[in-house]
Design a protein around this motif. Structure first.
Motif, PDB file in Angstrom:
ATOM      1  N   PRO A  79       0.826  -1.204   0.000  1.00  0.00           N
ATOM      2  CA  PRO A  79       0.000   0.000   0.000  1.00  0.00           C
ATOM      3  C   PRO A  79       0.861   1.255   0.000  1.00  0.00           C
ATOM      4  O   PRO A  79       1.862   1.334   0.707  1.00  0.00           O
ATOM      5  CB  PRO A  79      -0.793  -0.097   1.305  1.00  0.00           C
ATOM      6  N   CYS A  80       0.487   2.201  -0.791  1.00  0.00           N
ATOM      7  CA  CYS A  80       1.096   3.540  -0.846  1.00  0.00           C
ATOM      8  C   CYS A  80       2.465   3.586  -1.522  1.00  0.00           C
ATOM      9  O   CYS A  80       2.990   4.669  -1.756  1.00  0.00           O
ATOM     10  CB  CYS A  80       1.237   4.150   0.549  1.00  0.00           C
ATOM     11  N   LEU A  81       3.071   2.465  -1.849  1.00  0.00           N
ATOM     12  CA  LEU A  81       4.432   2.490  -2.376  1.00  0.00           C
ATOM     13  C   LEU A  81       4.495   3.135  -3.759  1.00  0.00           C
ATOM     14  O   LEU A  81       5.338   3.999  -4.004  1.00  0.00           O
ATOM     15  CB  LEU A  81       5.022   1.081  -2.434  1.00  0.00           C
ATOM     16  N   LYS A  82       3.602   2.732  -4.650  1.00  0.00           N
ATOM     17  CA  LYS A  82       3.650   3.245  -6.020  1.00  0.00           C
ATOM     18  C   LYS A  82       3.452   4.758  -6.052  1.00  0.00           C
ATOM     19  O   LYS A  82       4.210   5.486  -6.698  1.00  0.00           O
ATOM     20  CB  LYS A  82       2.578   2.558  -6.865  1.00  0.00           C
ATOM     21  N   LYS A  83       2.457   5.234  -5.317  1.00  0.00           N
ATOM     22  CA  LYS A  83       2.168   6.664  -5.313  1.00  0.00           C
ATOM     23  C   LYS A  83       3.329   7.461  -4.704  1.00  0.00           C
ATOM     24  O   LYS A  83       3.739   8.491  -5.249  1.00  0.00           O
ATOM     25  CB  LYS A  83       0.892   6.931  -4.516  1.00  0.00           C
ATOM     26  N   SER A  84       3.891   6.983  -3.611  1.00  0.00           N
ATOM     27  CA  SER A  84       4.975   7.729  -2.977  1.00  0.00           C
ATOM     28  C   SER A  84       6.235   7.734  -3.844  1.00  0.00           C
ATOM     29  O   SER A  84       6.951   8.736  -3.896  1.00  0.00           O
ATOM     30  CB  SER A  84       5.280   7.172  -1.588  1.00  0.00           C
ATOM     31  N   MET A  85       6.504   6.632  -4.536  1.00  0.00           N
ATOM     32  CA  MET A  85       7.665   6.599  -5.433  1.00  0.00           C
ATOM     33  C   MET A  85       7.478   7.567  -6.609  1.00  0.00           C
ATOM     34  O   MET A  85       8.423   8.243  -7.019  1.00  0.00           O
ATOM     35  CB  MET A  85       7.907   5.187  -5.964  1.00  0.00           C
ATOM     36  N   LEU A  86       6.269   7.639  -7.133  1.00  0.00           N
ATOM     37  CA  LEU A  86       6.014   8.579  -8.231  1.00  0.00           C
ATOM     38  C   LEU A  86       6.142  10.027  -7.763  1.00  0.00           C
ATOM     39  O   LEU A  86       6.705  10.862  -8.472  1.00  0.00           O
ATOM     40  CB  LEU A  86       4.635   8.326  -8.830  1.00  0.00           C
ATOM     41  N   TYR A  87       5.625  10.325  -6.571  1.00  0.00           N
ATOM     42  CA  TYR A  87       5.787  11.675  -6.030  1.00  0.00           C
ATOM     43  C   TYR A  87       7.267  12.000  -5.835  1.00  0.00           C
ATOM     44  O   TYR A  87       7.727  13.096  -6.180  1.00  0.00           O
ATOM     45  CB  TYR A  87       5.069  11.822  -4.685  1.00  0.00           C
ATOM     46  N   GLY A  88       8.018  11.061  -5.283  1.00  0.00           N
ATOM     47  CA  GLY A  88       9.443  11.282  -5.070  1.00  0.00           C
ATOM     48  C   GLY A  88      10.196  11.467  -6.372  1.00  0.00           C
ATOM     49  O   GLY A  88      11.069  12.329  -6.489  1.00  0.00           O
ATOM     50  N   LEU A  89       9.853  10.649  -7.364  1.00  0.00           N
ATOM     51  CA  LEU A  89      10.510  10.749  -8.670  1.00  0.00           C
ATOM     52  C   LEU A  89      10.226  12.099  -9.325  1.00  0.00           C
ATOM     53  O   LEU A  89      11.142  12.753  -9.848  1.00  0.00           O
ATOM     54  CB  LEU A  89      10.043   9.613  -9.577  1.00  0.00           C
ATOM     55  N   ALA A  90       8.971  12.526  -9.278  1.00  0.00           N
ATOM     56  CA  ALA A  90       8.619  13.812  -9.887  1.00  0.00           C
ATOM     57  C   ALA A  90       9.307  14.971  -9.169  1.00  0.00           C
ATOM     58  O   ALA A  90       9.874  15.870  -9.810  1.00  0.00           O
ATOM     59  CB  ALA A  90       7.105  13.995  -9.859  1.00  0.00           C
ATOM     60  N   ALA A  91       9.282  14.956  -7.848  1.00  0.00           N
ATOM     61  CA  ALA A  91       9.898  16.042  -7.087  1.00  0.00           C
ATOM     62  C   ALA A  91      11.415  16.039  -7.256  1.00  0.00           C
ATOM     63  O   ALA A  91      12.031  17.100  -7.431  1.00  0.00           O
ATOM     64  CB  ALA A  91       9.536  15.914  -5.609  1.00  0.00           C
ATOM     65  N   GLY A  92      12.025  14.853  -7.217  1.00  0.00           N
ATOM     66  CA  GLY A  92      13.478  14.771  -7.373  1.00  0.00           C
ATOM     67  C   GLY A  92      13.933  15.215  -8.756  1.00  0.00           C
ATOM     68  O   GLY A  92      14.929  15.936  -8.890  1.00  0.00           O
ATOM     69  N   SER A  93      13.210  14.788  -9.772  1.00  0.00           N
ATOM     70  CA  SER A  93      13.562  15.199 -11.143  1.00  0.00           C
ATOM     71  C   SER A  93      13.418  16.702 -11.314  1.00  0.00           C
ATOM     72  O   SER A  93      14.289  17.360 -11.912  1.00  0.00           O
ATOM     73  CB  SER A  93      12.664  14.488 -12.158  1.00  0.00           C
ATOM     74  N   SER A  94      12.340  17.252 -10.784  1.00  0.00           N
ATOM     75  CA  SER A  94      12.116  18.704 -10.905  1.00  0.00           C
ATOM     76  C   SER A  94      13.215  19.479 -10.186  1.00  0.00           C
ATOM     77  O   SER A  94      13.765  20.443 -10.733  1.00  0.00           O
ATOM     78  CB  SER A  94      10.759  19.072 -10.320  1.00  0.00           C
ATOM     79  N   MET A  95      13.526  19.046  -8.967  1.00  0.00           N
ATOM     80  CA  MET A  95      14.562  19.748  -8.213  1.00  0.00           C
ATOM     81  C   MET A  95      15.920  19.613  -8.908  1.00  0.00           C
ATOM     82  O   MET A  95      16.684  20.579  -8.967  1.00  0.00           O
ATOM     83  CB  MET A  95      14.648  19.203  -6.783  1.00  0.00           C
ATOM     84  N   GLY A  96      16.225  18.444  -9.443  1.00  0.00           N
ATOM     85  CA  GLY A  96      17.485  18.262 -10.157  1.00  0.00           C
ATOM     86  C   GLY A  96      17.589  19.157 -11.372  1.00  0.00           C
ATOM     87  O   GLY A  96      18.634  19.765 -11.622  1.00  0.00           O
ATOM     88  N   LEU A  97      16.505  19.267 -12.133  1.00  0.00           N
ATOM     89  CA  LEU A  97      16.515  20.138 -13.310  1.00  0.00           C
ATOM     90  C   LEU A  97      16.660  21.604 -12.931  1.00  0.00           C
ATOM     91  O   LEU A  97      17.417  22.352 -13.564  1.00  0.00           O
ATOM     92  CB  LEU A  97      15.242  19.927 -14.126  1.00  0.00           C
ATOM     93  N   VAL A  98      15.942  22.032 -11.906  1.00  0.00           N
ATOM     94  CA  VAL A  98      16.039  23.430 -11.466  1.00  0.00           C
ATOM     95  C   VAL A  98      17.445  23.727 -10.951  1.00  0.00           C
ATOM     96  O   VAL A  98      18.043  24.756 -11.285  1.00  0.00           O
ATOM     97  CB  VAL A  98      14.972  23.735 -10.386  1.00  0.00           C
ATOM     98  N   ARG A  99      17.971  22.808 -10.163  1.00  0.00           N
ATOM     99  CA  ARG A  99      19.319  23.021  -9.607  1.00  0.00           C
ATOM    100  C   ARG A  99      20.373  23.058 -10.720  1.00  0.00           C
ATOM    101  O   ARG A  99      21.311  23.858 -10.666  1.00  0.00           O
ATOM    102  CB  ARG A  99      19.627  21.897  -8.612  1.00  0.00           C
TER     103      ARG A  99
END
Length: 137
Positions: A57-77
């Motif tokens: 439970p909750c693993l897929k959604k949390s991984m997608l949120y983490g992936l989206a946030a991490g990718s966005s932060m990496g691109l901005v940085r």
């Protein structure tokens, strides 16, 4: 041996994936919660296969949120500092923080809902079968 007893002893042929998706039963005594060592002794390699992990439970959604946030932060940085190492560090840190925090929040929400459902079940059981008959359909 009767056909009924043979069907009860053999795995279901109608659902061949039932065997594949079996869960591991661990004895649980509410009076004595399991220790970390008990849990580690009962771990099996099959529990870490991708098929089993996707059912958590909750693993897929949390991984997608983490992936989206991490990718966005990496691109901005990377756009701001032009340093791939710095961008990667920030992306991984953001992924970890967002994935873990969103997974914990989702699990917290599931526990709240479970407590509410348990309270409703206990209330209905306390009222007895006469309350169920008097309820409008």
């Amino acid at each position: 041996m009767s056909p009924d007893s043979a069907a009860a002893e053999s795995p279901s042929t109608e659902n061949p994936s039932a065997e594949r998706h079996s869960t591991v039963q661990v004895p649980f005594d509410p009076a004595k919660p399991p220790t970390t060592i008990d849990v580690l002794k009962n771990l099996k390699v099959e529990e870490f296969k991708p098929d089993n992990l996707s059912r958590l439970p909750c693993l897929k959604k949390s991984m997608l949120y983490g992936l989206a946030a991490g990718s966005s932060m990496g691109l901005v940085r990377f756009a701001v500092k032009r340093s791939p190492r710095s961008a990667g560090d920030w992306a991984m840190a953001t992924f970890a923080v967002v994935a873990v925090s969103s997974w914990e929040f989702c699990r917290f929400q599931r526990r709240l809902v479970q407590k509410q459902m348990d309270a409703l079940v206990n209330t209905n059981e306390a009222e007895g079968p006469s309350a169920a008959k008097s309820m409008p359909q």
